[in-house]
Design an enzyme around this catalytic site. Structure first.
Site, PDB file in Angstrom:
ATOM      1  CG  ASP A   1      39.361 -11.615  31.821  1.00 37.03           C
ATOM      2  OD1 ASP A   1      39.755 -12.659  32.059  1.00 37.03           O
ATOM      3  OD2 ASP A   1      38.989 -11.308  30.566  1.00 37.03           O
TER       4      ASP A   1
ATOM      5  CB  SER B   1      43.568 -12.034  26.077  1.00 35.47           C
ATOM      6  OG  SER B   1      42.732 -11.553  25.704  1.00 35.47           O
TER       7      SER B   1
ATOM      8  CG  HIS C   1      39.230 -14.287  28.441  1.00 31.86           C
ATOM      9  ND1 HIS C   1      39.772 -13.200  28.524  1.00 31.86           N
ATOM     10  CD2 HIS C   1      39.700 -14.447  27.173  1.00 31.86           C
ATOM     11  CE1 HIS C   1      40.572 -12.706  27.518  1.00 31.86           C
ATOM     12  NE2 HIS C   1      40.638 -13.627  26.672  1.00 31.86           N
TER      13      HIS C   1
HETATM   14  N1  ARG Z   1      36.685 -10.418  24.282  1.00 35.14           N
HETATM   15  C1  ARG Z   1      37.960 -10.691  24.873  1.00 35.14           C
HETATM   16  C2  ARG Z   1      38.572 -11.487  23.946  1.00 35.14           C
HETATM   17  O1  ARG Z   1      38.425 -11.457  22.760  1.00 35.14           O
HETATM   18  C3  ARG Z   1      37.452 -11.442  26.011  1.00 35.14           C
HETATM   19  C4  ARG Z   1      36.527 -12.909  25.547  1.00 35.14           C
HETATM   20  C5  ARG Z   1      36.004 -13.552  26.750  1.00 35.14           C
HETATM   21  N2  ARG Z   1      34.949 -14.435  26.330  1.00 35.14           N
HETATM   22  C6  ARG Z   1      33.625 -14.026  26.537  1.00 35.14           C
HETATM   23  N3  ARG Z   1      33.072 -14.753  25.686  1.00 35.14           N
HETATM   24  N4  ARG Z   1      33.267 -13.220  27.382  1.00 35.14           N
HETATM   25  O2  ARG Z   1      39.199 -12.586  24.015  1.00 35.14           O
HETATM   26  N1  GLU Z   2      40.113 -10.647  24.547  1.00 32.02           N
HETATM   27  C1  GLU Z   2      40.896 -10.718  23.453  1.00 32.02           C
HETATM   28  C2  GLU Z   2      41.939 -12.098  23.359  1.00 32.02           C
HETATM   29  O1  GLU Z   2      41.703 -13.082  23.961  1.00 32.02           O
HETATM   30  C3  GLU Z   2      41.786  -9.549  23.398  1.00 32.02           C
HETATM   31  C4  GLU Z   2      40.818  -8.655  22.968  1.00 32.02           C
HETATM   32  C5  GLU Z   2      41.257  -8.102  21.396  1.00 32.02           C
HETATM   33  O2  GLU Z   2      40.938  -8.664  20.530  1.00 32.02           O
HETATM   34  O3  GLU Z   2      41.830  -7.119  21.464  1.00 32.02           O
HETATM   35  O4  GLU Z   2      43.114 -11.920  22.898  1.00 32.02           O
END
Ligand code: ARG
Ligand code: GLU
Length: 693
Positions: free
Chosen positions: A220, A629, A84
């Site tokens: 991922d 991330s 991502h």
């Molecule tokens: N939740 C993770 C983060 O905050 C992964 C995001 C990937 N994007 C998505 N829409 N699935 O970045």
């Molecule tokens: N997916 C998140 C990022 O892009 C990490 C998830 C979080 O916020 O802990 O950094």
């Protein structure tokens, strides 16, 4: 003077550190007590293994990628981060014919690696406490403005000195609301090429359905390679560049993880708000999150419907949809967590006892009351500001004219092409109506522009009139204008109906909202500086760490499941069996690639088999946030065991309050990454340059 108070205090504090998993620590000043706590939990290295300015240390293998983190895993500049995080780049290389989002991509030789202009990878050279230099010449009789100007001047000087003649980039960041300042000096590489990524059906498996959730089965990850010039220095893309030779890269452990194992995370967490007061939390949980969530629900419904109906539209809006959806879902989890932990009442109780304690201390007396009244003043401005940014200012057409008009002549065509490649008017127009409708219903009429006033009479008609009048809806006309004469075209774009609506919102923000909003925020931040110091005296047993601000941090914890709600207990690992449980060709997010199905059926796991299955992801109690991330998840010996990519939904309030019982980060198991590269992608040659243990 400020600095002495705080540093003396932090020193006395480090003597009595209580064991806790909460916190994001600055690696250069980790402290002996903190280290001892880590060591008692399974960390088997020293402070110098983490951070050392004279010798290579783990910090030299950690990469700052703007909104994400990466890590170097070979001596030839191979870098791992999340799928991502590379998503935008993968999408830019994708078309309906070469759809790397859907099919994945693997360079089978160095020549096939794909350059990504504008994408950079930075390494921290060093960090340093510069509080004294920043405050030099700041006198107590100065006004706030004078003091700020003096600090700015000092900061510019510090940065100029740190970057003089070496090509480095530097920033000075405030910690603890201005009680400390640190200098961060980076070397930034500008030739970063895509090496490989799995198909989205693996790299984004579970999509936005599983996002922020456990159990999770997302592979991922993606791979880039950092290139340098012949002298191993940063250079713009050139085919003469060679793979960067890092000072340090991560060894990879294939031993795996088990419940209770020590892990730590090295990376660049973006933003946290651990010390805000009850008023700020109440605003987030009761007002801004609900409003923003509702606006995004409407936008997502519209995007999803159009994307489901047309594969070309699905690709165009893939990255946009993912980014809108991501925060939308996080805010929901955050609000729930704040309510579940009753954070507002907890903070109110803290503020009451702080105020009692402070009553006879002139430095701190009345602080919380003053913060409270500033927040009362701030709220209408904050709400209008948030609302503009989440509603009318998200209408793509409105923003585009300004982007074109401000592009240099020779870039204008590229800006236009990039926009239309991913633009679908029916989505934008429908969203425009939905968000404008919400805007006129929810925002104080005092904060309306003249357009919003007109719109309030008949939203649909107003939106149609803008889209009909704008030349920007016609890509051919826009290209022709630019082709003919960019400077004439610039005038047309600046004067376009859509552009003017956006400009009017900017003007309103600048005239009616931001001056007051920024003043109040400045006052609030200044008071927080005092409040922070006060809290540290008031709660000497509490472990304090600076809020995240996109600077390098270490968080540590242990692998472990948790009980998200009554009657439910989560295990800490997931496996390929769970992927197959979710498999459903009818559901886009769960449509497992046939190749993985075949491998599963034949149990063709090779050396990656563990008890007849393949581990996929695990959770641990490391305190992380957005920006983490792609961060390396590391074992007690400093070896890479996983790749951070998310938090559990029940943890997302950890930007405001961390709770060891509920807070878990989610990592993809490095063995799943290796299995995919080797068995799924047939790119096993990449493993040869890695250091597997
Ligand atoms: N939740 C993770 C983060 O905050 C992964 C995001 C990937 N994007 C998505 N829409 N699935 O970045
Ligand atoms: N997916 C998140 C990022 O892009 C990490 C998830 C979080 O916020 O802990 O950094």
């Amino acid at each position: 003077m400020l600095k002495r108070t705080l540093t003396t205090f932090l020193l006395s504090l480090s003597a009595l550190i209580v064991s806790a998993e909460e916190g994001m620590w600055l690696p250069s000043v980790i402290g002996t007590a903190r280290l001892a706590d880590m060591q008692s939990k399974g960390f088997r290295l020293t402070a110098k293994d983490l951070y050392d300015i004279n010798n290579a240390s783990l910090k030299d293998a950690v990469v700052h990628l703007g909104g994400c983190t990466g890590e170097v895993i070979s001596d030839e500049g191979l870098m791992l981060t999340n799928h991502h995080c590379g998503y935008g780049n993968i999408q830019k290389h994708s078309t309906v014919e070469h759809d790397y989002l859907t099919d994945g991509f693997w360079a089978m030789s160095r020549d096939e690696e794909l350059p990504n202009p504008g994408y950079t990878a930075s390494f921290l050279k060093y960090m340093e406490d510069v509080t004294e230099q920043v405050n030099k010449g700041v006198k107590s009789k100065m006004t706030d403005e004078q003091a700020a100007a003096k600090r700015r001047e000092n900061i510019n000087k510090i940065i100029a000195e740190a970057t003089d003649g070496n090509g480095y980039r530097a920033t000075v960041e405030s910690l603890y609301y201005g009680n400390q300042y640190f200098l961060f000096v980076y070397e930034t590489f500008r030739d970063v090429r895509l090496v490989g990524c799995p198909p989205s059906a693996i790299g984004k498996f579970g999509g936005d359905t599983d996002n922020w959730m456990w159990p999770r089965h997302t592979g991922d990850f993606c791979l880039f390679r950092i290139y340098a010039d012949k002298d191993n220095k940063p250079a713009d893309y050139s085919k003469d560049n060679v793979p960067y030779r890092p000072k340090r890269s991560f060894a990879i452990s294939t031993k795996g993880v088990a419940e209770g194992d020590f892990t730590f995370i090295y990376g660049y967490p973006g933003r946290t708000y651990e010390y805000i007061t009850s008023d700020a939390v109440r605003y987030i949980a009761d007002k801004s999150n609900p409003a923003k969530i509702a606006l995004r629900t409407a936008r997502l419904d519209i995007m999803n419907r159009h994307q489901a109906a047309d594969p070309a539209v699905r690709i165009k809006y893939a990255a946009k949809n993912a980014s809108v959806s991501n925060a939308w879902k996080k805010w929901q989890g955050e609000t729930k967590g704040v309510v579940r932990l009753d954070v507002v009442s907890q903070k109110e109780a803290l503020e009451r006892s702080f105020a009692e304690w402070a009553a006879d201390k002139p430095e701190y007396a009345g602080l919380t009351d003053r913060l409270h009244s500033l927040y009362v003043d701030l709220e209408p401005y904050a709400f209008a500001y948030d609302y503009y940014n989440e509603s009318v200012r998200t209408i793509e057409l409105l923003r585009f004219g300004g982007q074109l008009a401000s592009a240099p002549d020779d870039r204008m065509m590229a800006v236009a092409k990039a926009f239309y490649k991913d633009y679908h008017r029916p989505i934008d127009e429908e969203i425009a109506k939905a968000v404008t409708r919400s805007f006129v219903e929810n925002v104080d009429p005092d904060f309306r522009t003249a357009d919003m006033e007109t719109a309030s009479k008949d939203v649909s008609r107003w939106v149609d009139s803008i889209f009909d009048a704008s030349v920007l809806t016609d890509s051919m006309a826009v290209y022709a204008l630019i082709e003919k004469d960019p400077s004439e075209a610039r005038k047309v774009f600046a004067d376009d109906a859509a552009t003017k609506v956006y400009a009017a919102t900017t003007k309103l923000l600048n005239d009616k909202i931001l001056p007051r909003y920024s003043d109040l925020n400045k006052s609030i931040t200044a008071l927080y500086g005092d409040y922070m110091r006060g809290l540290m005296e008031f709660q000497p047993e509490r472990p304090f760490y600076p809020d995240a601000n996109s600077t390098l941090r270490i968080a540590y914890g242990k692998v472990g499941g948790f009980a998200p709600r009554d009657g439910v207990v989560y295990d800490c690992v997931s496996t390929i069996d769970g992927i197959m449980e979710k498999d459903n060709p009818e559901i886009y997010d769960y449509n497992v690639p046939q190749r993985l199905r075949d491998i599963y059926k034949a149990k063709d796991y090779g050396r990656w088999a563990v008890n007849g299955t393949v581990p996929v992801a695990f959770i641990a109690s490391n305190h992380t946030t957005g920006g983490n991330s792609g961060s390396p998840v590391i074992n007690g010996d400093g070896e890479l065991i996983g790749l951070n990519f998310d938090r559990c939904w029940e943890s997302t309030m950890s930007d405001i309050v961390f709770d060891e019982e509920y807070c878990r980060n989610i990592a993809v198991d490095i063995r799943y990454v290796l299995f995919l590269i080797d068995k799924f992608a047939g790119a096993g040659y990449l493993l040869e340059e890695m250091n597997l243990r």
